[in-house]
Design a protein around this motif. Structure first.
Motif, PDB file in Angstrom:
ATOM      1  N   VAL A 206      18.195  11.159   9.223  1.00  0.00           N
ATOM      2  CA  VAL A 206      17.752   9.876   9.761  1.00  0.00           C
ATOM      3  C   VAL A 206      16.556  10.137  10.665  1.00  0.00           C
ATOM      4  CG1 VAL A 206      18.332   7.833  11.100  1.00  0.00           C
ATOM      5  CG2 VAL A 206      20.076   8.907   9.674  1.00  0.00           C
ATOM      6  N   ALA A 207      15.474   9.430  10.407  1.00  0.00           N
ATOM      7  CA  ALA A 207      14.261   9.587  11.206  1.00  0.00           C
ATOM      8  C   ALA A 207      13.620   8.222  11.377  1.00  0.00           C
ATOM      9  CB  ALA A 207      13.287  10.554  10.532  1.00  0.00           C
ATOM     10  N   ALA A 208      12.859   8.074  12.432  1.00  0.00           N
ATOM     11  CA  ALA A 208      12.210   6.789  12.687  1.00  0.00           C
ATOM     12  C   ALA A 208      10.926   6.986  13.457  1.00  0.00           C
ATOM     13  CB  ALA A 208      13.150   5.848  13.443  1.00  0.00           C
ATOM     14  N   LEU A 209       9.973   6.111  13.165  1.00  0.00           N
ATOM     15  CA  LEU A 209       8.745   6.021  13.941  1.00  0.00           C
ATOM     16  C   LEU A 209       8.922   4.944  15.004  1.00  0.00           C
ATOM     17  CD1 LEU A 209       5.906   6.032  11.239  1.00  0.00           C
ATOM     18  CD2 LEU A 209       6.836   7.970  12.522  1.00  0.00           C
ATOM     19  N   GLN A 210       8.353   5.186  16.165  1.00  0.00           N
ATOM     20  CA  GLN A 210       8.362   4.196  17.230  1.00  0.00           C
ATOM     21  C   GLN A 210       6.932   3.986  17.695  1.00  0.00           C
ATOM     22  OE1 GLN A 210      11.127   5.140  20.424  1.00  0.00           O
ATOM     23  NE2 GLN A 210      12.242   3.270  19.983  1.00  0.00           N
ATOM     24  N   ALA A 211       6.380   2.814  17.366  1.00  0.00           N
ATOM     25  CA  ALA A 211       5.007   2.514  17.730  1.00  0.00           C
ATOM     26  C   ALA A 211       4.925   2.046  19.179  1.00  0.00           C
ATOM     27  CB  ALA A 211       4.439   1.446  16.789  1.00  0.00           C
ATOM     28  N   ASN A 212       3.717   1.906  19.666  1.00  0.00           N
ATOM     29  CA  ASN A 212       3.504   1.447  21.033  1.00  0.00           C
ATOM     30  C   ASN A 212       4.152   0.078  21.236  1.00  0.00           C
ATOM     31  OD1 ASN A 212       1.883   3.732  21.430  1.00  0.00           O
ATOM     32  ND2 ASN A 212       0.024   2.649  20.825  1.00  0.00           N
ATOM     33  N   GLY A 213       4.909  -0.069  22.311  1.00  0.00           N
ATOM     34  CA  GLY A 213       5.491  -1.356  22.638  1.00  0.00           C
ATOM     35  C   GLY A 213       6.759  -1.703  21.891  1.00  0.00           C
ATOM     36  N   ALA A 214       7.262  -0.807  21.052  1.00  0.00           N
ATOM     37  CA  ALA A 214       8.474  -1.099  20.292  1.00  0.00           C
ATOM     38  C   ALA A 214       9.699  -1.072  21.204  1.00  0.00           C
ATOM     39  CB  ALA A 214       8.650  -0.082  19.162  1.00  0.00           C
ATOM     40  N   LEU A 215      10.735  -1.803  20.818  1.00  0.00           N
ATOM     41  CA  LEU A 215      11.988  -1.719  21.559  1.00  0.00           C
ATOM     42  C   LEU A 215      12.506  -0.294  21.477  1.00  0.00           C
ATOM     43  CD1 LEU A 215      13.818  -4.975  20.372  1.00  0.00           C
ATOM     44  CD2 LEU A 215      12.978  -4.487  22.682  1.00  0.00           C
TER      45      LEU A 215
ATOM     46  N   TRP B 107      11.044   2.302  10.787  1.00  0.00           N
ATOM     47  CA  TRP B 107       9.806   2.061  11.519  1.00  0.00           C
ATOM     48  C   TRP B 107      10.114   0.970  12.553  1.00  0.00           C
ATOM     49  CZ3 TRP B 107       4.383   0.872   8.973  1.00  0.00           C
ATOM     50  CH2 TRP B 107       3.416   0.815   9.984  1.00  0.00           C
ATOM     51  N   ASP B 108       9.968   1.308  13.819  1.00  0.00           N
ATOM     52  CA  ASP B 108      10.328   0.422  14.924  1.00  0.00           C
ATOM     53  C   ASP B 108      11.725  -0.168  14.703  1.00  0.00           C
ATOM     54  OD1 ASP B 108       7.902   0.992  16.000  1.00  0.00           O
ATOM     55  OD2 ASP B 108       7.054  -1.006  15.792  1.00  0.00           O
ATOM     56  N   PRO B 109      12.737   0.690  14.547  1.00  0.00           N
ATOM     57  CA  PRO B 109      14.074   0.183  14.210  1.00  0.00           C
ATOM     58  C   PRO B 109      14.642  -0.718  15.300  1.00  0.00           C
ATOM     59  CG  PRO B 109      14.188   2.480  14.892  1.00  0.00           C
ATOM     60  CD  PRO B 109      12.727   2.150  14.756  1.00  0.00           C
ATOM     61  N   VAL B 110      15.327  -1.769  14.868  1.00  0.00           N
ATOM     62  CA  VAL B 110      15.994  -2.675  15.798  1.00  0.00           C
ATOM     63  C   VAL B 110      17.426  -2.188  15.989  1.00  0.00           C
ATOM     64  CG1 VAL B 110      16.863  -5.020  16.141  1.00  0.00           C
ATOM     65  CG2 VAL B 110      14.570  -4.661  15.197  1.00  0.00           C
ATOM     66  N   VAL B 111      17.713  -1.665  17.178  1.00  0.00           N
ATOM     67  CA  VAL B 111      19.073  -1.214  17.494  1.00  0.00           C
ATOM     68  C   VAL B 111      19.609  -1.932  18.742  1.00  0.00           C
ATOM     69  CG1 VAL B 111      18.759   1.033  16.405  1.00  0.00           C
ATOM     70  CG2 VAL B 111      18.235   0.770  18.836  1.00  0.00           C
TER      71      VAL B 111
ATOM     72  N   VAL C 188       0.840  -1.206   0.000  1.00  0.00           N
ATOM     73  CA  VAL C 188       0.000   0.000   0.000  1.00  0.00           C
ATOM     74  C   VAL C 188       0.873   1.253   0.000  1.00  0.00           C
ATOM     75  CG1 VAL C 188      -1.647   1.337   1.367  1.00  0.00           C
ATOM     76  CG2 VAL C 188      -1.975  -1.130   1.074  1.00  0.00           C
ATOM     77  N   LEU C 189       1.903   1.264   0.833  1.00  0.00           N
ATOM     78  CA  LEU C 189       2.802   2.417   0.898  1.00  0.00           C
ATOM     79  C   LEU C 189       3.463   2.662  -0.451  1.00  0.00           C
ATOM     80  CD1 LEU C 189       4.314   4.594   2.586  1.00  0.00           C
ATOM     81  CD2 LEU C 189       6.011   2.828   3.097  1.00  0.00           C
TER      82      LEU C 189
ATOM     83  N   ARG D 214       2.748   9.795   8.577  1.00  0.00           N
ATOM     84  CA  ARG D 214       4.081  10.285   8.939  1.00  0.00           C
ATOM     85  C   ARG D 214       5.113   9.925   7.880  1.00  0.00           C
ATOM     86  NH1 ARG D 214       5.812  14.019  12.753  1.00  0.00           N
ATOM     87  NH2 ARG D 214       4.475  13.955  14.585  1.00  0.00           N
ATOM     88  N   LEU D 215       5.033   8.691   7.375  1.00  0.00           N
ATOM     89  CA  LEU D 215       6.050   8.201   6.453  1.00  0.00           C
ATOM     90  C   LEU D 215       5.994   8.863   5.079  1.00  0.00           C
ATOM     91  CD1 LEU D 215       5.898   4.360   7.222  1.00  0.00           C
ATOM     92  CD2 LEU D 215       7.696   5.959   7.894  1.00  0.00           C
TER      93      LEU D 215
END
Length: 322
Positions: free
Chosen positions: A261-270, A185-189, A49-50, A310-311
């Motif tokens: 560099v930008a990122a979204l962090q949703a509810n409950g994300a690391l 989006w919910d990046p793993v770091v 979709v995006l 946002r994206l």
């Protein structure tokens, strides 16, 4: 949407889908870097979709599967992050040629963000992933080097320069400008925390599959101890990939690999640890509940509109506004 095949060296073939602009062209491109395993399955609909929305806005979009994933060459156990870095660079060059522009942004979902970060560092001639060699002063041969069909990350001596053939290949993969933005989006770091999350979700999936309130915990603990998380929700994980994910805890996140560099962090994300968050990072919380590993949407949206809102501007606009 046009299916294409991207040669990525060493016999690797990447299955990709190109979305050409269907609206007034903006002279921009977006490369999408998938998450891992079941998360990629869960994200498939929203990324389709995006991509379609971006194409209607006049943006060139390329989606692809990393080696060992989806419809690309290799199987699950061939997956590892250093090779995926080079896959991302090969896909970037493909999109650059298709779009006829260097104005390209990368969107990394979950672990795809970490791969994108490391791959973007390659434009500066750096090996983006920390490893034993990097920590001890030794250089390592890139794991994309094929040796009899196998990959290797053995240390080499000297100044750490790779042979000319690999330098030439990396020069080709980093031709032109680097991406001008990396969006996550919910990046793993956090490497170990992410593996712990995968293990917990894997346990839950096994219990659901057995239709029991508990699968024998002794069996699960034995599998975790002996296999060291060799599987996550039906997808095999190579020992090398597990090591690479753990090394994210030693990744230098202090210097941004690209201009924005930008990122979204949703509810409950690391979370991104405060002490490792680089200056200049735009990190935006978004009120979205999204279960990345669920096989069903349940009470979460398949395509969260709040996240897309946002994206889309981050990815489509010529000037970046965090």
């Amino acid at each position: 949407m046009v299916p294409i095949d991207i040669p990525a060296g060493s016999g690797r073939r990447l299955a990709a889908l190109y979305h050409p602009p269907s609206g007034a062209e903006r002279g921009r491109g977006v490369l999408i870097l998938n998450p891992l395993g079941q998360e990629a399955v869960r994200a498939h609909r929203l990324l389709r979709v995006l991509a379609d929305r971006l194409a209607r806005m006049g943006v060139h979009v390329l989606r692809f599967d990393f080696h060992g994933c989806g419809d690309s060459s290799g199987d699950d156990l061939d997956g590892e992050m250093k090779g995926w870095q080079l896959d991302a660079l090969a896909a970037h060059q493909c999109l650059r040629q298709k779009a006829g522009t260097d104005a390209i942004g990368w969107l990394g979902i979950r672990l795809g963000f970490a791969v994108g970060w490391q791959a973007a560092l390659r434009f500066g001639g750096h090996d983006g992933a920390p490893d034993t060699g990097a920590l001890t002063g030794e250089a390592t041969v890139p794991e994309s080097q094929a040796t009899g069909g196998q990959t290797t990350d053995r240390p080499v001596s000297g100044a750490g320069r790779s042979p000319r053939s690999r330098d030439t290949r990396l020069d080709m993969l980093t031709e032109g400008a680097p991406p001008d933005r990396l969006i996550g989006w919910d990046p793993v770091v956090q490497g170990q925390a992410y593996l712990d999350t995968l293990w917990q979700d894997h346990q839950a999936a096994l219990r659901l599959a057995f239709s029991l309130p508990t699968v024998p915990d002794a069996q699960l603990k034995r599998q975790q101890a002996e296999a060291d998380l060799s599987e996550a929700m039906g997808f095999a994980l190579s020992p090398r990939l597990v090591r690479h994910i753990r090394r994210l805890d030693r990744q230098d996140w202090s210097t941004l690999p690209v201009q924005h560099v930008a990122a979204l962090q949703a509810n409950g994300a690391l979370p991104w640890p405060e002490d490792r968050r680089p200056a200049g990072l735009t990190l935006v919380p978004v009120d979205v509940d999204f279960d990345w590993t669920s096989e069903e949407a349940l009470n979460t949206p398949l395509v969260p509109d709040a996240a897309l809102k946002r994206l889309l501007p981050w990815l489509s606009e010529g000037e970046f506004h965090g």
